[in-house]
Design an enzyme around this catalytic site. Sequence first.
Site, PDB file in Angstrom:
ATOM      1  N   CYS A 111       0.860  -1.196   0.000  1.00 16.12           N
ATOM      2  CA  CYS A 111       0.000   0.000   0.000  1.00 16.12           C
ATOM      3  C   CYS A 111       0.887   1.233   0.000  1.00 16.12           C
ATOM      4  O   CYS A 111       1.887   1.296   0.734  1.00 16.12           O
ATOM      5  CB  CYS A 111      -0.904  -0.009   1.233  1.00 16.12           C
ATOM      6  N   HIS A 154      -9.111  -3.269  -3.230  1.00 20.24           N
ATOM      7  CA  HIS A 154      -8.124  -2.617  -2.365  1.00 20.24           C
ATOM      8  C   HIS A 154      -8.465  -1.120  -2.249  1.00 20.24           C
ATOM      9  O   HIS A 154      -8.430  -0.542  -1.160  1.00 20.24           O
ATOM     10  CB  HIS A 154      -6.709  -2.809  -2.935  1.00 20.24           C
ATOM     11  N   GLU A 155      -8.829  -0.513  -3.392  1.00 16.54           N
ATOM     12  CA  GLU A 155      -9.117   0.931  -3.385  1.00 16.54           C
ATOM     13  C   GLU A 155     -10.461   1.247  -2.734  1.00 16.54           C
ATOM     14  O   GLU A 155     -10.567   2.205  -1.966  1.00 16.54           O
ATOM     15  CB  GLU A 155      -9.082   1.486  -4.814  1.00 16.54           C
ATOM     16  N   HIS A 158     -10.210   1.471   0.863  1.00 14.19           N
ATOM     17  CA  HIS A 158      -9.703   2.752   1.359  1.00 14.19           C
ATOM     18  C   HIS A 158     -10.851   3.744   1.609  1.00 14.19           C
ATOM     19  O   HIS A 158     -10.764   4.594   2.498  1.00 14.19           O
ATOM     20  CB  HIS A 158      -8.700   3.385   0.372  1.00 14.19           C
TER      21      HIS A 158
HETATM   22  O1  LIG Z   1      -1.951   1.869  -1.888  1.00 16.76           O
HETATM   23  C1  LIG Z   1      -2.713   1.782  -2.850  1.00 16.76           C
HETATM   24  O2  LIG Z   1      -3.927   1.864  -2.740  1.00 16.76           O
HETATM   25  C2  LIG Z   1      -2.127   1.471  -4.188  1.00 16.76           C
HETATM   26  C3  LIG Z   1      -1.636   0.065  -4.224  1.00 16.76           C
HETATM   27  C4  LIG Z   1      -2.792  -0.777  -4.668  1.00 16.76           C
HETATM   28  C5  LIG Z   1      -2.621  -2.250  -4.661  1.00 16.76           C
HETATM   29  C6  LIG Z   1      -1.726  -2.896  -3.844  1.00 16.76           C
HETATM   30  C7  LIG Z   1      -1.599  -4.287  -3.888  1.00 16.76           C
HETATM   31  C8  LIG Z   1      -2.397  -5.029  -4.715  1.00 16.76           C
HETATM   32  C9  LIG Z   1      -3.295  -4.388  -5.510  1.00 16.76           C
HETATM   33  C10 LIG Z   1      -3.407  -3.006  -5.482  1.00 16.76           C
HETATM   34  C11 LIG Z   1      -0.406   0.104  -5.110  1.00 16.76           C
HETATM   35  O3  LIG Z   1      -0.772  -0.113  -6.415  1.00 16.76           O
HETATM   36  S1  LIG Z   1       0.840  -0.958  -4.540  1.00 16.76           S
HETATM   37  C12 LIG Z   1       1.944  -1.106  -5.798  1.00 16.76           C
HETATM   38  C13 LIG Z   1       1.616  -2.112  -6.829  1.00 16.76           C
HETATM   39  C14 LIG Z   1       2.065  -1.894  -8.090  1.00 16.76           C
HETATM   40  C15 LIG Z   1       1.819  -2.832  -9.074  1.00 16.76           C
HETATM   41  C16 LIG Z   1       1.134  -4.003  -8.785  1.00 16.76           C
HETATM   42  C17 LIG Z   1       0.672  -4.227  -7.510  1.00 16.76           C
HETATM   43  C18 LIG Z   1       0.923  -3.263  -6.512  1.00 16.76           C
HETATM   44 NI    NI Z   2      -3.519   1.107  -0.460  1.00 17.88          NI
END
Ligand SMILES: O=C(O)C[C@@H](Cc1ccccc1)[C@H](O)SCc1ccccc1
Ligand code: NI
Length: 183
Positions: A111, A154-155, A158
Site C-alpha cells: 500500500c 483494495h481501493e 480505502h
Molecule cells: O496503496 C494503494 O492503494 C495502491 C496500491 C494498490 C494495490 C496494492 C496491492 C495489490 C493491488 C493493489 C499500489 O498499487 S501498490 C503497488 C503495486 C504496483 C503494481 C502491482 C501491484 C501493486
Molecule cells: Ni492502499
Amino acid sequence: MITMKEIIRDPHDTLRLKAQPVELPLNDEDRKTLHDMMDYLKRSQDDKIAEQQQLRPGVGIAAPQINISKQMIALFIKDEEGNVLLEEVLINPKIIAHSSELAYLSTGEGCLSVDEQIPGYVPRYRKVTVRSYTMDGEMVKHRFEGFEAIVAQHEIDHLNGVMFYDHINQEDPFKKVDNAVEL
Ligand SMILES: O=C(O)C[C@@H](Cc1ccccc1)[C@H](O)SCc1ccccc1
Ligand code: NI
C-alpha cells in the site's frame, strides 16, 4: 502535482474514516483531484519519472490517501508490453455483486500509505460488479475479475477505512484460503 509527500501514511486518522460521497456532476476542484490522482499513477509507472520524483509505483489510488476523505478512486493498469488494460475513475463506487469464489495475490499486497511490508495473503472476491458514476453523474457498472478485481477492492476498502492487512489471517498469514484461487 501529487508526489510521495502528498500521500498520507498509516496510522493517519483519515485512512480509517468512511469517505464522503461526492456531489455530481463533479465540481472543478474534485475533477482536478481525480486528474491529479490518475496523473500520479501514470508518472509512478514511468521508470524515468518515478526515479526522478522518487515515486512508489501504483496501479490504484484513493482520495483518502491524499487526505481527501471523498469517494473517488483512480485505476491505471498496464500489461508487461505497456498496453493499457484499465484506465478508469470510480466515483461513489459500490460493490453490488460478487463471486462466491475468492482470489488473492501469491505475493500478498502492499500500500502506498503503508511504508513497511506486511506479509500474508489478502483474500478478496475473484469477481466484482461495481456501480459507480462518471464525472458528469452518469451511472456506470464495471465488472472486474482477477487482478483488476483485487485492485478495485483494495481501493474501495480505502473509502471504507479498511487497510489490506485487516484481511490477513493473524494466526497464519500464509494459510491456504478455501474456495480461493492464488493469482
Ligand atoms: O496503496 C494503494 O492503494 C495502491 C496500491 C494498490 C494495490 C496494492 C496491492 C495489490 C493491488 C493493489 C499500489 O498499487 S501498490 C503497488 C503495486 C504496483 C503494481 C502491482 C501491484 C501493486
Ligand atoms: Ni492502499
